[in-house]
Design a protein around this motif. Structure first.
Motif, PDB file in Angstrom:
ATOM      1  N   HIS A 191     -63.375  80.364 -45.201  1.00 17.71           N
ATOM      2  CA  HIS A 191     -62.054  80.385 -44.511  1.00 17.71           C
ATOM      3  C   HIS A 191     -61.303  81.646 -44.591  1.00 17.71           C
ATOM      4  N   LEU A 192     -62.167  82.736 -44.950  1.00 20.76           N
ATOM      5  CA  LEU A 192     -61.502  83.962 -45.131  1.00 20.76           C
ATOM      6  C   LEU A 192     -61.351  84.692 -43.871  1.00 20.76           C
ATOM      7  N   GLU A 193     -60.258  85.085 -43.804  1.00 26.40           N
ATOM      8  CA  GLU A 193     -59.809  85.739 -42.576  1.00 26.40           C
ATOM      9  C   GLU A 193     -59.595  87.425 -42.569  1.00 26.40           C
ATOM     10  N   LEU A 194     -59.260  87.892 -43.945  1.00 21.66           N
ATOM     11  CA  LEU A 194     -59.311  89.184 -44.206  1.00 21.66           C
ATOM     12  C   LEU A 194     -59.750  89.216 -45.440  1.00 21.66           C
ATOM     13  N   LEU A 195     -60.821  90.528 -45.489  1.00 22.05           N
ATOM     14  CA  LEU A 195     -61.498  90.729 -46.789  1.00 22.05           C
ATOM     15  C   LEU A 195     -61.626  92.329 -46.867  1.00 22.05           C
ATOM     16  N   TYR A 196     -60.901  92.466 -47.976  1.00 17.09           N
ATOM     17  CA  TYR A 196     -60.905  94.197 -48.337  1.00 17.09           C
ATOM     18  C   TYR A 196     -61.522  94.168 -49.711  1.00 17.09           C
ATOM     19  N   LEU A 197     -62.514  95.076 -49.414  1.00 19.08           N
ATOM     20  CA  LEU A 197     -63.482  95.148 -50.967  1.00 19.08           C
ATOM     21  C   LEU A 197     -63.851  96.808 -50.850  1.00 19.08           C
ATOM     22  N   ALA A 198     -62.995  97.592 -50.387  1.00 23.74           N
ATOM     23  CA  ALA A 198     -63.157  99.016 -50.221  1.00 23.74           C
ATOM     24  C   ALA A 198     -62.916  99.652 -51.625  1.00 23.74           C
ATOM     25  N   ASP A 199     -63.813 100.959 -51.739  1.00 17.17           N
ATOM     26  CA  ASP A 199     -63.610 101.588 -53.068  1.00 17.17           C
ATOM     27  C   ASP A 199     -63.976 100.817 -54.371  1.00 17.17           C
ATOM     28  N   ASN A 200     -64.992 100.234 -54.218  1.00 15.84           N
ATOM     29  CA  ASN A 200     -65.401  99.225 -55.582  1.00 15.84           C
ATOM     30  C   ASN A 200     -66.699  99.488 -56.057  1.00 15.84           C
ATOM     31  N   GLU A 201     -67.495 100.898 -55.888  1.00 18.14           N
ATOM     32  CA  GLU A 201     -68.817 101.100 -56.209  1.00 18.14           C
ATOM     33  C   GLU A 201     -69.595 100.032 -56.106  1.00 18.14           C
ATOM     34  N   LEU A 202     -69.412  99.443 -55.015  1.00 22.61           N
ATOM     35  CA  LEU A 202     -70.637  98.539 -54.492  1.00 22.61           C
ATOM     36  C   LEU A 202     -71.784  99.349 -53.874  1.00 22.61           C
ATOM     37  N   VAL A 203     -73.030  98.915 -54.635  1.00 17.81           N
ATOM     38  CA  VAL A 203     -74.286  99.770 -54.402  1.00 17.81           C
ATOM     39  C   VAL A 203     -75.303  99.083 -53.602  1.00 17.81           C
ATOM     40  N   GLY A 204     -76.032  99.756 -52.729  1.00 14.64           N
ATOM     41  CA  GLY A 204     -77.219  99.060 -52.096  1.00 14.64           C
ATOM     42  C   GLY A 204     -77.169  98.698 -50.911  1.00 14.64           C
ATOM     43  N   HIS A 205     -78.096  97.351 -50.701  1.00 16.09           N
ATOM     44  CA  HIS A 205     -77.682  96.608 -49.584  1.00 16.09           C
ATOM     45  C   HIS A 205     -76.819  95.598 -49.703  1.00 16.09           C
TER      46      HIS A 205
END
Length: 614
Positions: free
Chosen positions: A217-231
């Motif tokens: 049900h997510l309409e807005l999702l912010y995961l910026a600047d979190n050191e997420l790596v790869g694919h």
């Protein structure tokens, strides 16, 4: 009187203290006006009020101590009221509270542990303040919470995401941009809330939170600047495919998608931000409903695919700072009827710029700088009557000075540096051309003849000194409406320009900055006295031309001037003593001319290096 509602009625001035005499009032709504001064102290008498909203006014700063008396309050919205200090302990008396919004103020201190006693709270907004310390464990007792916003503070410590998800009714959770570390747990056994808005930017995640697998049900999702790596994992692409409207994965270390798609699967996506990552493949194709597409600062390769033409409602397209190549699709100009921002800076695009900017063009920014574009500046740009920034620097454009751009009423920044522009600039046809222009960079071209005296007369935006109380930047409003909320965002303009002898990237452009750079051309003759009328000018660079005669004393009128470079010309005579009156002058260079006589004394002239006069 029981109810008093003047929200959004354009009122201004001070709220009359007599309003506090309405002791039977139970509903008071004064939000979204321009009220100023203090919130009346008589409001402590409103003992029957249960609904109080004073948000979004221009109140002078004050504390919230008065609020604790109003024990019947259920709804409190004091967002944007210039309130400061700690959250007062007297608020523990407001036991019937269901909504408490203190967002966008100057509150300090910690969240008090007694907040957990307010178990009827449905909405708690404390975002955009200066609160610090750990988030108290007592907050988990607020089992009725539907919306929790703690973003943009200085909260610290570690949080288990599973604990946060104990709020069974939660639809909005915003924790972005604190000093928190969120621990991702893979063994969630509790029923998960059906989140609609989730903002976890800058929360040191290190990986995609596994609980997102079950969020549809997510309409807005912010995961910026979190050191997420790869694919980006395959399961993530199957999440909220119908609901998702706004997604930001910016500022991570992502390189691509685990599963390839012809078109990204989120059918109703309105805004996609993948900027500041390490994507190394071709451009991801978004769904056609997209309004805002930002993939700047990656390593994307290949051409702009023709299916981009299917994005019929696009208003921000930013592909800057990648490795994209090929010719620009003709349809880019057709996008101009909806788009505000078209930024393709620093790629390897070649060929001509499309001559397809249509009537009704709404573009405010066109930045095709630092590419390999050829041919002429498209005359169809005259259709873009809202254009504020045109940046074509560092291409291979072969054209004369585009006098026809002068009719654009809002053009403020024109950067045509380092191309093959040639010929005499000449005179404007009317005295209203380029009136709002405040940054002009024509350096490193092949212009010749005299400096454009009559154009200098037209540049009225450089003549009036503005005393801005607040530092503001040039930007375009890029707000849009999702199903639930209106997303307010600003696209800040940027540019590169020589400042004080150094090529500098302006990630933001100060709204009051004014500059003229006509260096490295073939201009000859004298420096016109009329330049001294441009009193708002901060930077003036006429170096590396064939200018002769003397330095006009009228340049001493440029009291805001910070850099003056007249080097590498054929100027003669003495340096006017009046230039010592320029107290903001940080860089002054008249080297490699035929000047003679004494160097002026006083003020800034004592600080200039000898190389300024070589």
């Amino acid at each position: 009187m029981k109810e008093f509602d003047v929200a959004g009625c354009y009122f201004s001035g001070v709220i009359p203290s007599s309003l506090g005499n309405l002791t039977k009032l139970n509903y008071l709504h004064l939000s979204h006006n321009s009220f100023s001064g203090k919130i009346p102290s008589t409001f402590v008498n409103l003992l029957q009020v249960s609904y109080l909203s004073l948000s979004s006014n221009n109140f002078s700063s004050g504390t919230l101590d008065w609020l604790g008396n109003l024990t019947k309050l259920k709804f409190v919205n004091l967002q944007d009221t210039n309130s400061y200090g700690n959250i007062p302990s007297s608020l523990r008396n407001l036991t019937q509270l269901t909504v408490l919004s203190l967002k966008r103020n100057k509150l300090t201190g910690q969240i008090p542990s007694w907040i957990g006693n307010h178990t009827q709270l449905i909405l708690l907004y404390l975002g955009v303040n200066k609160l610090h310390g750990p988030i108290p464990e007592s907050i988990y007792r607020l089992q009725n919470l539907e919306e929790l916003d703690l973003a943009y503070n200085f909260f610290s410590g570690t949080l288990e995401l599973n604990i946060l998800l104990k709020f069974r009714n939660l639809v909005l959770l915003q924790l972005s941009h604190n000093n928190l570390s969120l621990l991702n747990s893979n063994n969630a056994t509790i029923p998960l809330p059906k989140l609609e808005i989730l903002s976890l930017s800058g929360c040191n995640l290190g990986e995609f939170p596994s609980f997102l697998r079950d969020q549809n049900h997510l309409e807005l999702l912010y995961l910026a600047d979190n050191e997420l790596v790869g694919h980006i994992p395959k399961w993530f692409m199957n999440m909220s495919t119908i609901a998702l409207e706004d997604l930001s994965l910016a500022g991570n270390l992502l390189t691509g998608f685990e599963q390839s798609f012809d078109v990204l699967p989120w059918n109703n996506l309105r805004s996609l931000d993948l900027s500041r990552n390490k994507f190394q493949e071709s451009l991801p194709i978004p769904p056609p409903a997209l309004l805002e597409y930002t993939v700047s600062n990656n390593q994307l390769i290949g051409e702009i695919p023709r299916v981009i033409c299917n994005l019929t409602s696009l208003f921000v397209l930013d592909f800057s700072n990648n490795k994209l190549s090929g010719k620009l699709p003709q349809c880019l100009g057709n996008k101009s009827s909806t788009a505000s921002v078209l930024n393709l800076r620093n790629n390897s695009f070649s060929g001509d710029i499309p001559e397809t900017f249509t009537s009704g063009c709404s573009l405010r920014v066109v930045d095709f700088s630092q590419n390999k574009l050829e041919g002429k500046i498209p005359k169809s740009l005259v259709n873009c009557t809202q254009l504020e920034i045109l940046n074509l620097e560092q291409n291979r454009i072969n054209d004369v000075f585009p006098t026809w751009l002068g009719i654009l009423p809002d053009l403020r920044v024109m950067i045509l540096r380092s191309n093959g522009l040639y010929g005499v600039i000449g005179n404007p046809k009317t005295n209203v051309e380029f009136q709002r222009l405040q940054i002009v960079d024509l350096s490193n071209n092949r212009f010749k003849g005299k400096l454009p005296l009559e154009y200098f007369r037209n540049w009225t935006a450089m003549k009036n000194v503005r005393n801005d109380q607040h530092l503001i930047y040039m930007q375009a409003n890029t707000s849009f409406q999702t199903s639930q909320i209106r997303m307010t965002a600003e696209y800040e303009y940027s540019m590169t320009m020589t400042n004080k002898g150094v090529m500098r990237l302006y990630e933001k452009i100060q709204d009051s900055l004014t500059a003229i750079d006509l260096s490295s051309n073939g201009f000859e003759g004298g420096i016109p006295e009329v330049l001294g009328d441009l009193k708002e000018l901060h930077l003036l660079n006429l170096s590396n031309n064939f200018l002769s005669d003397g330095i006009p004393p009228s340049l001493s009128n440029l009291k805001e001037l910070e850099a003056l470079d007249l080097s590498q010309n054929k100027l003669s005579g003495k340096i006017p003593d009046q230039l010592a009156q320029l107290t903001f002058l940080e860089v002054f260079n008249v080297s490699h001319n035929f000047l003679s006589g004494p160097i002026p004394r006083g003020n800034q002239f004592g600080a200039f290096d000898n190389t300024s006069f070589d």
